[in-house]
Design an enzyme around this catalytic site. Sequence first.
Site, PDB file in Angstrom:
ATOM      1  N   CYS A  47     -13.102  -1.704  -4.928  1.00  0.00           N
ATOM      2  CA  CYS A  47     -12.800  -0.509  -5.718  1.00  0.00           C
ATOM      3  C   CYS A  47     -13.535  -0.632  -7.062  1.00  0.00           C
ATOM      4  CB  CYS A  47     -11.289  -0.423  -5.912  1.00  0.00           C
ATOM      5  SG  CYS A  47     -10.715   0.785  -7.115  1.00  0.00           S
ATOM      6  N   HIS A  48     -13.810   0.510  -7.698  1.00  0.00           N
ATOM      7  CA  HIS A  48     -14.497   0.499  -9.000  1.00  0.00           C
ATOM      8  C   HIS A  48     -13.757  -0.360 -10.024  1.00  0.00           C
ATOM      9  CE1 HIS A  48     -18.010   3.090  -8.902  1.00  0.00           C
ATOM     10  NE2 HIS A  48     -17.375   3.854  -8.019  1.00  0.00           N
ATOM     11  N   THR A  49     -12.436  -0.427  -9.921  1.00  0.00           N
ATOM     12  CA  THR A  49     -11.662  -1.211 -10.887  1.00  0.00           C
ATOM     13  C   THR A  49     -12.036  -2.686 -10.815  1.00  0.00           C
ATOM     14  OG1 THR A  49      -9.872   0.373 -10.650  1.00  0.00           O
ATOM     15  CG2 THR A  49      -9.320  -1.725 -11.680  1.00  0.00           C
ATOM     16  N   HIS A  69      -7.899  -5.797  -4.951  1.00  0.00           N
ATOM     17  CA  HIS A  69      -6.552  -5.200  -4.948  1.00  0.00           C
ATOM     18  C   HIS A  69      -6.373  -4.116  -3.888  1.00  0.00           C
ATOM     19  CE1 HIS A  69      -8.905  -2.475  -7.434  1.00  0.00           C
ATOM     20  NE2 HIS A  69      -7.999  -1.541  -7.207  1.00  0.00           N
ATOM     21  N   GLU A  70      -7.386  -3.867  -3.062  1.00  0.00           N
ATOM     22  CA  GLU A  70      -7.242  -2.922  -1.943  1.00  0.00           C
ATOM     23  C   GLU A  70      -7.342  -3.751  -0.678  1.00  0.00           C
ATOM     24  OE1 GLU A  70      -9.041   1.516  -2.941  1.00  0.00           O
ATOM     25  OE2 GLU A  70     -10.055   0.279  -1.497  1.00  0.00           O
ATOM     26  N   CYS A  99      10.381  -2.373  -8.370  1.00  0.00           N
ATOM     27  CA  CYS A  99      11.464  -3.365  -8.354  1.00  0.00           C
ATOM     28  C   CYS A  99      12.738  -2.794  -7.744  1.00  0.00           C
ATOM     29  CB  CYS A  99      11.737  -3.888  -9.764  1.00  0.00           C
ATOM     30  SG  CYS A  99      12.575  -2.687 -10.855  1.00  0.00           S
ATOM     31  N   CYS A 102      14.919  -0.720 -12.013  1.00  0.00           N
ATOM     32  CA  CYS A 102      14.722  -0.231 -13.385  1.00  0.00           C
ATOM     33  C   CYS A 102      14.895   1.294 -13.441  1.00  0.00           C
ATOM     34  CB  CYS A 102      13.340  -0.635 -13.895  1.00  0.00           C
ATOM     35  SG  CYS A 102      11.980   0.299 -13.137  1.00  0.00           S
ATOM     36  N   CYS A 105      12.247   3.184 -11.410  1.00  0.00           N
ATOM     37  CA  CYS A 105      12.403   3.095  -9.956  1.00  0.00           C
ATOM     38  C   CYS A 105      13.602   3.909  -9.471  1.00  0.00           C
ATOM     39  CB  CYS A 105      12.553   1.634  -9.524  1.00  0.00           C
ATOM     40  SG  CYS A 105      11.002   0.706  -9.590  1.00  0.00           S
ATOM     41  N   CYS A 113       7.209   1.534 -12.550  1.00  0.00           N
ATOM     42  CA  CYS A 113       8.180   0.443 -12.633  1.00  0.00           C
ATOM     43  C   CYS A 113       8.050  -0.341 -13.942  1.00  0.00           C
ATOM     44  CB  CYS A 113       7.969  -0.483 -11.445  1.00  0.00           C
ATOM     45  SG  CYS A 113       8.986  -1.958 -11.424  1.00  0.00           S
ATOM     46  N   ARG A 117       4.745  -2.634 -13.427  1.00  0.00           N
ATOM     47  CA  ARG A 117       3.670  -1.694 -13.764  1.00  0.00           C
ATOM     48  C   ARG A 117       2.362  -2.447 -13.966  1.00  0.00           C
ATOM     49  NH1 ARG A 117       4.855   2.413 -18.632  1.00  0.00           N
ATOM     50  NH2 ARG A 117       6.777   2.467 -17.421  1.00  0.00           N
ATOM     51  N   CYS A 177      -4.941   1.617  -2.823  1.00  0.00           N
ATOM     52  CA  CYS A 177      -5.354   2.041  -4.168  1.00  0.00           C
ATOM     53  C   CYS A 177      -5.966   3.431  -4.138  1.00  0.00           C
ATOM     54  CB  CYS A 177      -6.309   1.032  -4.811  1.00  0.00           C
ATOM     55  SG  CYS A 177      -6.867   1.561  -6.452  1.00  0.00           S
ATOM     56  N   ARG A 372     -16.479   3.534   0.415  1.00  0.00           N
ATOM     57  CA  ARG A 372     -15.721   2.297   0.444  1.00  0.00           C
ATOM     58  C   ARG A 372     -16.398   1.313   1.378  1.00  0.00           C
ATOM     59  NH1 ARG A 372     -13.647   3.054  -3.649  1.00  0.00           N
ATOM     60  NH2 ARG A 372     -11.438   2.935  -4.233  1.00  0.00           N
TER      61      ARG A 372
END
Length: 379
Positions: A47-49, A69-70, A99, A102, A105, A113, A117, A177, A372
């Site tokens: 991903c770009h992130t 993260h994907e 979670c 909170c 959530c 969250c 977060r 993501c 992707r």
Amino acid sequence: MSTAGQVIRCRAAVAWESGKPLSIEEVEVAPPQKDEVRIKILFTSLCHTDVYFWDAKGQNPLFPRILGHEAGGIVESVGEGVTDLKPGDHVLPIFTGECKECPHCLSEESNMCDLLRINTDRVGMINDGKSRFSVNGKPIYHFLGTSTFSEYTVVHVGQVAKINPHAPLDKVCVLSCGMSTGFGATVNVAKPKKGQSVAIFGLGAVGLAAAEGARVSGASRIIGVDLNPSRFEQAKKFGVTESVNPKDYNKPVQEVVVEMTGGGVDRSVECTGSIQAMISAFECVHDGWGVAVLVGVPNKDDEFKTHPVNLLNEKTLKGTFFGNYKPRSDIPAVVEKYMNKELELDKFITHTVPFSEINKAFELMLAGEGLRCVIRMDA
């Protein structure tokens, strides 16, 4: 032979410094602690992130780090207190969490969250602040609580969505993501009614997922806005009916869209992070009922400016994070949409590479080729 409770040695792609090719290393992955899950990653995508934090321009350079993260994988073992996941479960690790306790959530209106977060500067686990990865005894930093560029990773249970075991992980991994972010921005936040018009600013993977959301919602016109005309043909596969390049006009693109639609679009979704695109997305919606949704992440010093009369004229401006999906509660149902052929994912996946060639995925993204690239961890 069970590996539960033991340190696992496996391959991971380590970013040792900013902008340098990732290095495939043998890493040690510690067992999961309280409220943690260790996952065998089978497929991950870029991903770009990931590229943004690998390049480390505009944020804290935190290295050495395992990005990613994907992804999709299978639970290998669980830590103390984990009751809703067990070894063998098919899961998507997610960069934000739920979670379930909170105020966010417990609210039907939020997915942000308090505990889990997104925090791009967090380099260890929430439980004790320590890393579960090491190379020759030297800790390697985590990324977004997921670090999926590793054959095994440790993730907080609140960041793990348990999904249908029959779902193909090489396809649904992209839902952890970008695809969920864009699709959810349209269907959960913009909420176009059947027959309405939608403008999508930015026709990268997230923007095309937003267009897919407009298509599924039954939008009559889906107008794609992008500075790169080479994206226009591909965008038609995602429901985009007409495309606009702002560079082709000597007036602001919001004026062009307003003229094209006889007063403005009913909904717009901005997926670029450009402040100018954000302003255009807001100012191109119809007065009285138009809704603009901002998805892209701007530079930290950017400011959004528009005349307050736009708001007084009953235009609505909204922001969204991860398509307003709660990871554990909502993402399994999005996977079911794919399984029921209500949502197409295959067309987002334009390349596949073996893990040993992960740097090729970075080259493809930096060259702007494809949407992707899925990385097969077993190769």
